[in-house]
Design a protein around this motif. Structure first.
Motif, PDB file in Angstrom:
ATOM      1  N   GLU A 106       0.849  -1.191   0.000  1.00  0.00           N
ATOM      2  CA  GLU A 106       0.000   0.000   0.000  1.00  0.00           C
ATOM      3  C   GLU A 106       0.890   1.249   0.000  1.00  0.00           C
ATOM      4  N   ILE A 107       0.409   2.383   0.432  1.00  0.00           N
ATOM      5  CA  ILE A 107       1.180   3.620   0.287  1.00  0.00           C
ATOM      6  C   ILE A 107       2.542   3.528   0.974  1.00  0.00           C
ATOM      7  N   THR A 108       2.564   3.068   2.222  1.00  0.00           N
ATOM      8  CA  THR A 108       3.830   2.987   2.950  1.00  0.00           C
ATOM      9  C   THR A 108       4.768   1.960   2.329  1.00  0.00           C
ATOM     10  N   GLY A 109       4.204   0.869   1.823  1.00  0.00           N
ATOM     11  CA  GLY A 109       5.029  -0.136   1.143  1.00  0.00           C
ATOM     12  C   GLY A 109       5.703   0.447  -0.090  1.00  0.00           C
ATOM     13  N   LEU A 110       4.918   1.194  -0.882  1.00  0.00           N
ATOM     14  CA  LEU A 110       5.492   1.836  -2.056  1.00  0.00           C
ATOM     15  C   LEU A 110       6.515   2.889  -1.656  1.00  0.00           C
ATOM     16  N   ALA A 111       6.234   3.602  -0.558  1.00  0.00           N
ATOM     17  CA  ALA A 111       7.174   4.623  -0.089  1.00  0.00           C
ATOM     18  C   ALA A 111       8.499   3.988   0.343  1.00  0.00           C
ATOM     19  N   SER A 112       8.432   2.865   1.034  1.00  0.00           N
ATOM     20  CA  SER A 112       9.658   2.179   1.456  1.00  0.00           C
ATOM     21  C   SER A 112      10.477   1.746   0.250  1.00  0.00           C
ATOM     22  N   ARG A 113       9.799   1.227  -0.758  1.00  0.00           N
ATOM     23  CA  ARG A 113      10.523   0.797  -1.966  1.00  0.00           C
ATOM     24  C   ARG A 113      11.154   1.984  -2.686  1.00  0.00           C
ATOM     25  N   LEU A 114      10.400   3.094  -2.750  1.00  0.00           N
ATOM     26  CA  LEU A 114      10.929   4.283  -3.418  1.00  0.00           C
ATOM     27  C   LEU A 114      12.117   4.858  -2.655  1.00  0.00           C
ATOM     28  N   MET A 115      12.063   4.829  -1.322  1.00  0.00           N
ATOM     29  CA  MET A 115      13.192   5.335  -0.527  1.00  0.00           C
ATOM     30  C   MET A 115      14.438   4.483  -0.735  1.00  0.00           C
ATOM     31  N   SER A 116      14.249   3.165  -0.825  1.00  0.00           N
ATOM     32  CA  SER A 116      15.413   2.292  -1.024  1.00  0.00           C
ATOM     33  C   SER A 116      16.005   2.454  -2.415  1.00  0.00           C
ATOM     34  N   GLU A 117      15.202   2.869  -3.370  1.00  0.00           N
ATOM     35  CA  GLU A 117      15.701   3.050  -4.738  1.00  0.00           C
ATOM     36  C   GLU A 117      16.365   4.406  -4.941  1.00  0.00           C
TER      37      GLU A 117
END
Length: 241
Positions: free
Chosen positions: A178-189
């Motif tokens: 969900e939003i936080t999951g996508l945010a975590s992935r974007l931060m790691s990238e």
């Protein structure tokens, strides 16, 4: 250096997570609200076993962190043989189902106390009038007690809805994107933590604000006396002033 252009890009990248977040919140809220009613009635039952069972359930789910409950359901139940090797494994191996189950059980524990408060607030005179009118207990519950109790509980349910929207962020810990999951992935990238978190916060804030306004509108629709309130002061009080 924080770049506004990247915040906007992150905002657009996280938007696809909104439908899943709203779906998690809506399904858990509806199921939790439905479960809260029987739990509240069990809590108020004269039968000590029913009352003790409901009290234990409420105590456990209100007294432990939601993240711990999510981990126990997703990772803990996978260690139980009859679940892992039984027909229920199809459900419990799915992180989405486990997130829904944990959010529902947690929400029901809190909402049941709100419902109990609403049930206790029903004027005894109305119950006596219903009895005098020959209503059976099930009919009295359906037409008098529960509608009044739910109306009294609506502000508390509004708070629960907002809390539920924010609590869906914990579902990312078991790979629900969900939003936080996508945010975590974007931060790691991108390693752009602040911009991504600001974008995610803006989305959660918008959803919470719109939900609060929706609940407030529903509250005014169900309580005609609130329509006469202007600036937080009832008509009678304004006249007296």
């Amino acid at each position: 250096m924080i770049e506004l252009s990247f915040i906007w890009e992150a905002f657009l990248t996280l938007l696809p997570g909104v439908p899943l977040t709203l779906q998690l919140a809506a399904v858990s809220f509806v199921l939790g609200a439905a479960l809260a009613v029987p739990v509240a009635m069990m809590r108020m039952a004269r039968n000590r076993i029913l009352a003790a069972t409901a009290k234990l359930y409420i105590t456990v789910f209100r007294g432990t962190p939601l993240l711990l409950q999510i981990f126990l359901i997703y990772y803990g139940l996978a260690q139980v043989d009859f679940i892992r090797h039984g027909p229920l494994w199809v459900l419990f191996r799915d992180p989405y189902f486990c997130a829904i189950l944990a959010l529902t059980l947690n929400m029901a524990a809190y909402a049941s106390e709100a419902v109990r408060g609403g049930l206790l607030s029903v004027p005894h005179g109305q119950i006596e009038a219903a009895r005098a009118g020959g209503m059976s207990r099930p009919l009295m519950l359906r037409r008098i007690i529960l509608p009044l109790a739910m109306r009294q509980s609506l502000p508390a349910f509004g708070n629960e809805l907002i809390i539920m929207i924010k609590s869906t962020s914990l579902a990312s810990m078991i790979t629900v994107m969900e939003i936080t999951g996508l945010a975590s992935r974007l931060m790691s990238e991108t390693y752009r933590v602040v911009e991504v978190l600001l974008a995610a916060g803006a989305i959660y804030l918008t959803m919470s604000f719109l939900s609060a306004r929706g609940v407030r509108a529903l509250e005014h629709w169900l309580n005609p006396q609130l329509r006469n309130v202007a600036g937080g002061m009832p008509e009678l009080e304004r006249g007296a002033a």
